[in-house]
Enzyme design. Structure first.
Site, PDB file in Angstrom:
ATOM      1  N   HIS A  80      21.372   1.104   2.298  1.00 53.82           N
ATOM      2  CA  HIS A  80      19.778   1.137   2.959  1.00 53.82           C
ATOM      3  C   HIS A  80      18.898   2.362   2.248  1.00 53.82           C
ATOM      4  O   HIS A  80      19.412   4.007   2.307  1.00 53.82           O
ATOM      5  CB  HIS A  80      19.256   1.186   4.011  1.00 53.82           C
ATOM      6  CG  HIS A  80      20.054   2.106   4.860  1.00 53.82           C
ATOM      7  ND1 HIS A  80      19.324   3.462   5.081  1.00 53.82           N
ATOM      8  CD2 HIS A  80      21.748   2.098   5.866  1.00 53.82           C
ATOM      9  CE1 HIS A  80      20.304   3.971   5.941  1.00 53.82           C
ATOM     10  NE2 HIS A  80      21.357   3.138   6.078  1.00 53.82           N
ATOM     11  N   ASP A 362      26.043   2.603   4.370  1.00 53.81           N
ATOM     12  CA  ASP A 362      27.308   3.472   3.784  1.00 53.81           C
ATOM     13  C   ASP A 362      28.868   3.032   3.604  1.00 53.81           C
ATOM     14  O   ASP A 362      29.742   3.019   3.038  1.00 53.81           O
ATOM     15  CB  ASP A 362      27.317   5.371   4.237  1.00 53.81           C
ATOM     16  CG  ASP A 362      27.124   4.862   5.861  1.00 53.81           C
ATOM     17  OD1 ASP A 362      26.829   3.760   6.762  1.00 53.81           O
ATOM     18  OD2 ASP A 362      26.878   6.098   6.323  1.00 53.81           O
TER      19      ASP A 362
END
Ligand SMILES: *[C@@H]1O[C@H](CO)[C@@H](O)[C@H](O)[C@H]1NC(C)=O
Ligand SMILES: *[C@@H]1O[C@H](CO)[C@@H](O)[C@H](O)[C@H]1NC(C)=O
Length: 463
Positions: A80, A362
């Site tokens: 994102h 991540d």
């Protein structure tokens, strides 16, 4: 150095200009080169790369292939975009960042207003439950925790536009009358991942027709769907966390820094550390908002540098100790397996799922990178993209090849399944069989046990 000076440095970072193949500069940004990069990594430079502040023309290597190659399918994994912190620094005012989307604020993208207007018209039945309950774009004048910011939206509008120019305009990946089943879209259940995926698609698709959009919901950040149960993976993770903890204890400067900061905000050191202050400090840093102050003093750039430097050292030790690699191989296998399945169906001529998008975190991208042998790759920055391209050689139609790109840099020949392949073959890409063999069997070799499939490796007794 203060936040302002650090931000001004953004403009001093050279823009990479890859021409043919991998230029040394472009490689340097993504894959630190031990020969040319200074041994001491600069925490401020690293933090700026992490922010990924949108700048003008980005160059990328996506879609580069000899003219006799035909693009068959594309598989995109994104983190994102820029978000508000997930944690607050105790007893301080949280950074005042506006998450509404407005044209007169930087960074800006020409499609920003159209994006908002399109999203605000609503979506119909485009999402698997519970995604329906999420807002389609960020909209709070004071960001909520974890909310995507305007920077985050712009980052992904830009990603989408870049991929559109390459994959749709140049390589005609989708036919003009494309339909819903040619896309495969999947996101975790956070508003920031759904909104990032929507922004990317809005930049990518020639016409964003809600009737042709269907986002599946992925409950696991590893995107492991029905194959999440893997006890050995959890054991690797526990050992990795233990390693992290011991490294932190060894760093007296880090402990001192946490102590100082805890005094400033007047909470026990333990409580401050648990609040993961670097997450919030990075937000201050990326948004040019000064670090918080109390009447006891200010959190400052020196604190930031110490914690960031420790993060970099932690990543270095993480590579050496290989516990994270074990976690990654088992964590990334299901999604890699799914991806090669999708590729193999495309080689059989199926016209579905030509463009797959996984909107993730991540903690999704990092294990995939590591499992592929790209452990030197930098930690996934905001709006990072990892792309698998599948190509067919028109001169030998039975041969299919893959390219792997991380943030626009061709890393195909850095992967463990295709290292040095280019020295033996004139083809500028990797045979699909290499990737398939790796995912089906060879990736488990890195674990050192006898298991050569996912189930055995996940249930190994001797571990
Ligand atoms: C950072 O903020 C300061 C004011 O606090 C402003 O003067 C400066 O122009 C900003 N820098 C950037 C790069 O936006
Ligand atoms: C790998 O993918 C195949 C289908 O392509 C599936 O049958 C198999 O169960 C998958 N394995 C894992 C561990 O996800």
């Amino acid at each position: 150095m203060d936040v302002l000076t650090a931000l001004l440095l953004v403009h001093l970072i050279p823009v990479s200009t890859p021409k043919n193949g991998m230029s040394s500069k472009s490689r340097k940004r993504i894959m630190p080169d031990p020969v040319t990069e200074p041994p001491v990594t600069d925490p401020v430079y690293e933090a700026l790369l992490y922010c990924n502040i949108p700048s003008v023309a980005e160059r990328s290597m996506e879609g580069h292939a000899p003219h006799h190659f035909k693009l068959v399918s594309v598989h995109v994994f994104i983190r994102h975009g820029d978000r508000y912190p997930l944690y607050v620094i105790p007893k301080t005012k949280r950074p005042e960042i506006d998450c509404t989307l407005v044209a007169n604020r930087k960074p800006y993208h020409p499609k920003l207003e159209a994006f908002v207007s399109h999203m605000s018209k609503g979506s119909g039945a485009s999402f698997e439950s519970p995604l329906n309950s999420l807002p389609l774009y960020p909209n709070h004048p004071l960001c909520e925790m974890g909310e995507l910011t305007q920077t985050g939206v712009v980052q992904h509008l830009q990603n989408g536009q870049l991929l559109r120019d390459i994959y749709l305009k140049k390589h005609k990946l989708l036919p003009n009358d494309w339909s819903a089943d040619q896309l495969y879209l999947e996101t975790t259940g956070k508003s920031r991942t759904l909104q990032s995926g929507l922004a990317l698609l809005y930049g990518f698709l020639p016409d964003f027709d809600w009737k042709k959009i269907y986002f599946r919901h992925q409950p696991s950040a590893l995107f492991c769907s029905g194959s999440c149960y893997c006890p050995v993976r959890n054991q690797y993770l526990e050992k990795e966390q233990r390693r992290q903890y011991l490294l932190r204890l060894k760093n007296s400067q880090l402990e001192k820094t946490y102590g100082e900061m805890a005094k400033i905000v007047d909470v026990p050191t333990k409580q401050l550390r648990a609040a993961n202050p670097i997450d919030s400090m990075l937000c201050h840093f990326c948004h040019n908002v000064s670090f918080p102050c109390t009447r006891n003093g200010c959190v400052d750039m020196e604190h930031f540098k110490v914690i960031k430097t420790h993060q970099i050292e932690d990543e270095r030790e993480r590579r050496e100790k290989k516990l994270y690699l074990g976690y990654s191989v088992l964590g990334a296998h299901p999604i890699l397996n799914q991806t090669i399945g999708r590729m193999q169906r495309a080689t059989e001529g199926r016209k579905q799922e030509l463009f797959a998008l996984y909107s993730a975190h991540d903690v999704t991208l990092s294990p995939v990178l590591s499992a592929l042998g790209l452990s030197e790759a930098r930690f996934p920055r905001f709006a990072a993209r990892l792309i698998f391209e599948l190509w067919q050689d028109r001169e030998k139609p039975s041969e299919h090849s893959v390219r792997i790109l991380y943030n626009g840099v061709d890393v195909t020949f850095h992967t463990s399944f295709c290292q040095d392949h280019h020295k033996r073959s004139p083809k500028p890409m990797c045979p699909l069989e290499n990737l398939v063999r790796f995912v089906k069997r060879d990736m488990f070799v890195a674990l050192g046990g006898s298991g050569t499939n996912y189930y055995d490796a996940c249930h190994r007794e001797e571990f």
